[in-house]
Design a protein around this motif. Structure first.
Motif, PDB file in Angstrom:
ATOM      1  N   HIS A 197      47.013  40.425  40.335  1.00 25.71           N
ATOM      2  CA  HIS A 197      46.457  41.384  39.368  1.00 25.71           C
ATOM      3  C   HIS A 197      45.175  40.899  38.697  1.00 25.71           C
ATOM      4  N   GLY A 198      44.300  40.297  39.474  1.00 24.07           N
ATOM      5  CA  GLY A 198      43.020  39.857  38.940  1.00 24.07           C
ATOM      6  C   GLY A 198      41.970  40.955  39.023  1.00 24.07           C
ATOM      7  N   SER A 199      40.841  40.678  38.403  1.00 20.95           N
ATOM      8  CA  SER A 199      39.712  41.603  38.448  1.00 20.95           C
ATOM      9  C   SER A 199      38.716  41.097  39.494  1.00 20.95           C
ATOM     10  N   TRP A 200      37.527  41.738  39.527  1.00 20.91           N
ATOM     11  CA  TRP A 200      36.526  41.325  40.500  1.00 20.91           C
ATOM     12  C   TRP A 200      36.068  39.879  40.273  1.00 20.91           C
ATOM     13  N   LEU A 204      36.357  36.938  43.098  1.00 23.93           N
ATOM     14  CA  LEU A 204      35.223  36.182  43.642  1.00 23.93           C
ATOM     15  C   LEU A 204      35.427  34.676  43.480  1.00 23.93           C
ATOM     16  N   LEU A 205      35.930  34.264  42.318  1.00 21.29           N
ATOM     17  CA  LEU A 205      36.170  32.835  42.120  1.00 21.29           C
ATOM     18  C   LEU A 205      37.274  32.327  43.050  1.00 21.29           C
ATOM     19  N   ALA A 206      38.355  33.087  43.184  1.00 19.18           N
ATOM     20  CA  ALA A 206      39.445  32.685  44.075  1.00 19.18           C
ATOM     21  C   ALA A 206      38.967  32.624  45.521  1.00 19.18           C
ATOM     22  N   GLY A 207      38.099  33.572  45.906  1.00 20.67           N
ATOM     23  CA  GLY A 207      37.573  33.553  47.274  1.00 20.67           C
ATOM     24  C   GLY A 207      36.723  32.331  47.548  1.00 20.67           C
ATOM     25  N   SER A 246      38.195  29.078  32.116  1.00 20.56           N
ATOM     26  CA  SER A 246      39.269  29.916  31.570  1.00 20.56           C
ATOM     27  C   SER A 246      38.813  30.803  30.412  1.00 20.56           C
ATOM     28  N   ASP A 247      37.693  30.476  29.773  1.00 23.63           N
ATOM     29  CA  ASP A 247      37.186  31.339  28.699  1.00 23.63           C
ATOM     30  C   ASP A 247      36.577  32.621  29.253  1.00 23.63           C
ATOM     31  N   HIS A 248      36.295  32.665  30.536  1.00 27.23           N
ATOM     32  CA  HIS A 248      35.616  33.820  31.123  1.00 27.23           C
ATOM     33  C   HIS A 248      36.462  34.549  32.169  1.00 27.23           C
ATOM     34  N   ILE A 249      37.575  33.966  32.548  1.00 26.72           N
ATOM     35  CA  ILE A 249      38.422  34.584  33.576  1.00 26.72           C
ATOM     36  C   ILE A 249      39.870  34.530  33.133  1.00 26.72           C
ATOM     37  N   GLY A 327      44.858  43.815  35.842  1.00 31.95           N
ATOM     38  CA  GLY A 327      44.248  44.030  37.146  1.00 31.95           C
ATOM     39  C   GLY A 327      43.572  45.377  37.273  1.00 31.95           C
ATOM     40  N   LEU A 328      43.063  45.636  38.471  1.00 28.80           N
ATOM     41  CA  LEU A 328      42.433  46.910  38.776  1.00 28.80           C
ATOM     42  C   LEU A 328      43.491  47.975  39.039  1.00 28.80           C
ATOM     43  N   SER A 329      43.040  49.195  39.172  1.00 27.32           N
ATOM     44  CA  SER A 329      43.955  50.283  39.474  1.00 27.32           C
ATOM     45  C   SER A 329      44.626  50.056  40.825  1.00 27.32           C
ATOM     46  N   MET A 330      45.875  50.450  40.925  1.00 30.85           N
ATOM     47  CA  MET A 330      46.610  50.270  42.172  1.00 30.85           C
ATOM     48  C   MET A 330      46.056  51.132  43.299  1.00 30.85           C
ATOM     49  N   LEU A 331      45.207  52.090  42.976  1.00 34.44           N
ATOM     50  CA  LEU A 331      44.566  52.886  44.029  1.00 34.44           C
ATOM     51  C   LEU A 331      43.676  52.008  44.911  1.00 34.44           C
ATOM     52  N   TRP A 332      43.169  50.928  44.323  1.00 30.28           N
ATOM     53  CA  TRP A 332      42.357  50.018  45.115  1.00 30.28           C
ATOM     54  C   TRP A 332      43.181  49.333  46.205  1.00 30.28           C
TER      55      TRP A 332
END
Length: 376
Positions: A197-200, A204-207, A246-249, A327-332
């Motif tokens: 349930h992360g955001s963009w 990107l960081l995980a990738g 962690s202050d930004h993500i 996280g983002l919408s589950m539609l994604w």
């Protein structure tokens, strides 16, 4: 008289030394070249031509037996290397041995198979140890399965099957290393936004960190020393970098997604399969291995996080792994899940023709898990 039905007394009457039950092809050639099957024309009945024919039939029979045994060892080594579950490996090897009319028994654990070939005529046996590093290559595993099926259907000879297995073993993986490394980013990127349930930003960081973990895993397959550190160093680095940011993500969406290929989920699933099929030893080995892998990953992640918090001067704060991300919408997920499944398919070397089945199974599994979580 057939060589396999001759008793030791019959061998003696014909001036032939009884051969041992099994030999490797090299030892067989040594025996032939050293005159192991030398006959005494004076004690052999019949004409010299009959003696030569009998010797030729005997040598041909023994050669066929050795070739069949060699095929079984090639088959066990290939199945180990490409990821066939152990309980299926033993059953398949027994079926092939029965088809080839070879008296054999098998015992397998991860990375090792013991094969005992018996000779009821001489009441002797010979045991071979077949070692191979465990791996996962679904495309080449399917090719080896097809070779076994063709043999049992009579569409290929034993010699042709051995040659085909050697060709498959020598063939490079279907996907090159740089493509697998690229899909490490794809896996971690989409896993962060679906499974955690992360955001963009977290994706990107995980990738990016997933590429580092993937490179470490690729190197570990060729360098044993790096392999010893695989479950310690990459998760520690991932947790350290995520803690410093962690202050930004949202910290919880990064470490597990970046280390996705190191998680012992597949090992646990195989352990349950082995235990449910009454293969207690192998199932226990896999279960203990998966449990220890989980401990090492958790320890490395905790150390990396605490180290990052200490650098930021926030030592003693509650761990970010306990927090939940928005996280983002589950539609994604309609777009994310197929891409995540494609990443898994490339990493496990699944042929692209089988991707639809992989995507369908992954989608159904995620839908069922999400529904059960909502009901709970």
């Amino acid at each position: 008289m057939s060589a396999m039905m001759m008793t030791p007394e019959a061998f003696a009457r014909n001036g032939i030394i009884p051969p041992p039950s099994t030999h490797s092809t090299l030892r067989m050639n040594e025996k032939l070249s050293s005159g192991y099957f030398e006959l005494d024309p004076k004690s052999a009945p019949g004409s010299p031509l009959a003696v030569d024919d009998e010797r030729a039939r005997l040598i041909d029979t023994i050669s066929q037996i050795l070739e069949k045994q060699d095929f079984l060892m090639h088959l066990a080594r290939a199945w180990h290397a490409f990821g066939l579950p152990v309980h299926r490996m033993e059953a398949n090897l027994l079926n092939v041995a029965k088809y080839l009319d070879i008296d054999a028994c098998f015992f397998s654990v991860p990375g090792l198979t013991l094969i005992s070939f018996g000779d009821p005529d001489t009441h002797s046996s010979e045991t071979h140890i077949v070692r191979a590093s465990d791996g996962y290559d679904m495309h080449r595993l399917e090719q080896v399965n097809q070779i076994s099926r063709r043999l049992r259907k009579g569409e290929a000879s034993v010699h042709e099957s051995i040659r085909d297995i050697e060709v498959v073993m020598a063939t490079a993986p279907i996907y090159p290393w740089y493509l697998r490394l690229m899909f490490s980013f794809v896996q971690s990127f989409f896993a962060s936004m679906t499974l955690f349930h992360g955001s963009w930003r977290e994706g990107l960081l995980a990738g990016g960190l997933g590429i580092m973990v993937g490179a470490f895993e690729l190197l570990s397959s060729n360098h044993l020393t790096i392999g010893y550190l695989l479950n310690v160093v990459p998760p520690l680095i991932v947790a350290l970098v995520a803690a410093l940011l962690s202050d930004h993500i949202c910290f919880a969406a990064v470490p597990m997604a970046a280390s996705l290929n190191l998680l012992p989920g597949l090992g646990l699933a195989l352990a349950m399969m082995e235990l449910s099929s009454n293969n207690v030893i192998c199932g226990t080995v896999r279960l203990v291995s998966a449990t220890m892998t989980s401990f090492m990953l958790g320890w490395s992640t905790t150390v990396g996080y605490n180290l990052g918090m200490a650098i930021l001067g926030k030592e003693g704060e509650s761990t970010g792994l306990s927090s939940e991300c928005e996280g983002l919408s589950m539609l994604w997920w309609i777009l994310f899940v197929p891409c995540l499944s494609a990443g898994f398919a490339v990493w496990f070397k699944v042929h692209w023709k089988q991707w639809p089945a992989v995507i369908f199974a992954s989608t159904m599994g995620l839908i069922i898990q999400t529904f059960c979580d909502r009901v709970h």
